[in-house]
Design a protein around this motif. Structure first.
Motif, short mmCIF file in Angstrom:
data_model
loop_
_atom_site.label_atom_id
_atom_site.label_comp_id
_atom_site.label_asym_id
_atom_site.label_seq_id
_atom_site.Cartn_x
_atom_site.Cartn_y
_atom_site.Cartn_z
N VAL A 136 62.21 -22.13 -34.11
CA VAL A 136 62.99 -23.40 -33.90
C VAL A 136 64.34 -23.57 -34.87
O VAL A 136 64.17 -23.32 -35.89
N GLY A 137 65.51 -23.84 -34.07
CA GLY A 137 66.74 -23.83 -34.75
C GLY A 137 66.96 -25.35 -34.89
O GLY A 137 67.65 -25.78 -35.90
N HIS A 138 66.56 -26.33 -34.12
CA HIS A 138 66.82 -27.61 -34.40
C HIS A 138 65.62 -28.52 -33.58
O HIS A 138 65.26 -28.04 -32.51
N ALA A 139 65.31 -29.37 -34.32
CA ALA A 139 64.13 -30.46 -33.80
C ALA A 139 64.72 -31.74 -34.25
O ALA A 139 64.31 -32.21 -35.62
N GLY A 140 65.25 -32.58 -33.55
CA GLY A 140 65.29 -33.92 -34.02
C GLY A 140 66.63 -34.62 -33.27
O GLY A 140 66.77 -34.08 -31.94
N PHE A 141 67.30 -35.73 -33.53
CA PHE A 141 67.95 -36.37 -32.84
C PHE A 141 69.70 -35.48 -32.57
O PHE A 141 70.03 -34.64 -33.67
N VAL A 142 69.95 -35.44 -31.40
CA VAL A 142 71.55 -35.20 -31.16
C VAL A 142 72.12 -36.23 -30.20
O VAL A 142 71.43 -36.65 -29.42
N VAL A 143 73.10 -37.09 -30.89
CA VAL A 143 73.63 -38.23 -30.38
C VAL A 143 72.38 -39.32 -30.08
O VAL A 143 72.23 -39.96 -31.17
N ASP A 144 71.77 -39.43 -29.11
CA ASP A 144 71.06 -40.60 -28.87
C ASP A 144 69.77 -40.29 -28.29
O ASP A 144 68.91 -40.99 -27.78
N ARG A 145 69.09 -38.86 -28.37
CA ARG A 145 67.96 -38.34 -27.79
C ARG A 145 67.32 -37.10 -28.73
O ARG A 145 68.27 -36.61 -29.60
N HIS A 146 66.02 -37.07 -28.81
CA HIS A 146 65.28 -35.93 -29.17
C HIS A 146 65.66 -34.68 -28.80
O HIS A 146 65.56 -34.60 -27.49
N VAL A 147 66.13 -33.51 -29.51
CA VAL A 147 66.32 -32.22 -28.69
C VAL A 147 65.53 -31.40 -29.40
O VAL A 147 65.58 -31.33 -30.61
N VAL A 148 64.76 -30.41 -28.97
CA VAL A 148 64.44 -29.07 -29.64
C VAL A 148 65.31 -27.84 -29.16
O VAL A 148 65.25 -27.63 -27.91
N ALA A 149 65.56 -27.13 -30.01
CA ALA A 149 66.15 -26.00 -29.65
C ALA A 149 65.58 -24.79 -30.33
O ALA A 149 64.91 -24.83 -31.64
N ILE A 150 65.26 -23.45 -29.51
CA ILE A 150 64.49 -22.51 -29.99
C ILE A 150 65.52 -21.31 -29.75
O ILE A 150 65.92 -20.93 -28.68
N ASN A 151 65.58 -20.54 -30.90
CA ASN A 151 66.48 -19.42 -31.00
C ASN A 151 65.37 -18.14 -30.78
O ASN A 151 64.28 -18.00 -31.50
N HIS A 152 65.36 -17.25 -29.68
CA HIS A 152 64.45 -16.20 -29.42
C HIS A 152 64.99 -14.97 -29.72
O HIS A 152 64.29 -13.89 -29.35
N GLY A 153 66.06 -14.88 -30.48
CA GLY A 153 66.48 -13.60 -30.83
C GLY A 153 67.33 -13.05 -29.81
O GLY A 153 67.20 -13.37 -28.81
N ASP A 154 68.33 -11.94 -30.55
CA ASP A 154 69.27 -11.34 -29.71
C ASP A 154 70.25 -12.27 -28.73
O ASP A 154 70.74 -11.87 -27.58
N GLY A 155 70.51 -13.24 -29.51
CA GLY A 155 71.53 -14.28 -28.86
C GLY A 155 70.91 -15.34 -27.75
O GLY A 155 71.59 -16.25 -27.31
N LEU A 156 69.62 -15.16 -27.53
CA LEU A 156 69.02 -15.85 -26.40
C LEU A 156 68.39 -17.31 -27.06
O LEU A 156 67.61 -17.36 -28.02
N SER A 157 68.63 -18.48 -26.38
CA SER A 157 68.15 -19.66 -26.84
C SER A 157 67.69 -20.56 -25.93
O SER A 157 68.54 -20.78 -24.70
N THR A 158 66.72 -21.38 -26.18
CA THR A 158 66.38 -22.58 -25.10
C THR A 158 66.47 -23.74 -25.68
O THR A 158 66.41 -23.96 -26.84
N THR A 159 66.86 -24.64 -25.03
CA THR A 159 66.94 -26.24 -25.43
C THR A 159 65.97 -27.15 -24.47
O THR A 159 65.73 -26.89 -23.27
#
Length: 187
Positions: free
Chosen positions: A90-113
């Motif tokens: 997990v790269g980020h789990a919290g607010f971005v601007v006005d909503r909760h966002v979870v971002a996951i880094n999967h390695g080798d530059g791949l990430s999902t939000t």
């Protein structure tokens, strides 16, 4: 303007995470393998259980800050579980601007939000493919008015390139059937 600001902040957040050395899971030790962990380049899984309806398709931006839709919006209901599409950190789990966002880094530059998602994970936490990472909340401003008026925005990036996450799903094999010319008799 709000969508543009969220996209910019997500770009900055995931870029800052990659630059800080938390770009992905730690390397596997030789001789150890864990069958529950996904390789970063394995097909993704659906972030929601069961079949999904796509409300808004991916639209690749022409450049990093240009207009587009940097993911897909999936029809859902509030409080529905959201699952990690692949193993990662997990790269980020919290607010971005006005909503909760979870971002996951999967390695080798791949990430999902995933947004808007009330996180059940914390930054730096390792997650498995299919693990619950949070629950959908109401509040995605681009979600259409179709009841239940709630959707999950799911995004995918490979380094700085936005990708359509639906293309990366495991969909089963393709089976080609023999072709017969018109009027040709079958076996």
């Amino acid at each position: 303007m709000r969508g543009w600001a969220v996209a910019l902040l997500l770009t900055l957040v995931t870029g800052a995470v990659a630059a800080s050395g938390h770009a992905g899971p730690p390397p596997e030790r030789s001789g150890s393998s864990s069958p529950s962990r996904s390789s970063p380049r394995e097909p993704l899984r659906n972030p929601l259980r069961g079949p999904v309806e796509v409300l808004r398709d991916f639209r690749k931006p022409r450049d990093r800050y240009g207009p587009g839709h940097r993911g897909v919006d999936l029809l859902t209901r509030p409080r529905r579980e959201v699952l990690a599409a692949a193993a990662g950190t997990v790269g980020h789990a919290g607010f971005v601007v006005d909503r909760h966002v979870v971002a996951i880094n999967h390695g080798d530059g791949l990430s999902t939000t995933y947004e808007p998602v009330l996180p059940e994970v914390a930054a730096g936490q390792r997650v498995d493919r299919g693990e619950v990472i949070g629950h959908v909340t109401a509040g995605h401003p681009e979600c259409p008015t179709k009841p239940p008026n709630t959707c999950l925005h799911w995004g995918l990036r490979d380094h700085d390139a936005y990708l359509d996450p639906l293309v990366q799903l495991r969909t089963g094999g393709v089976r080609l059937l023999p072709w017969r010319a018109a009027g040709e008799a079958g076996p």
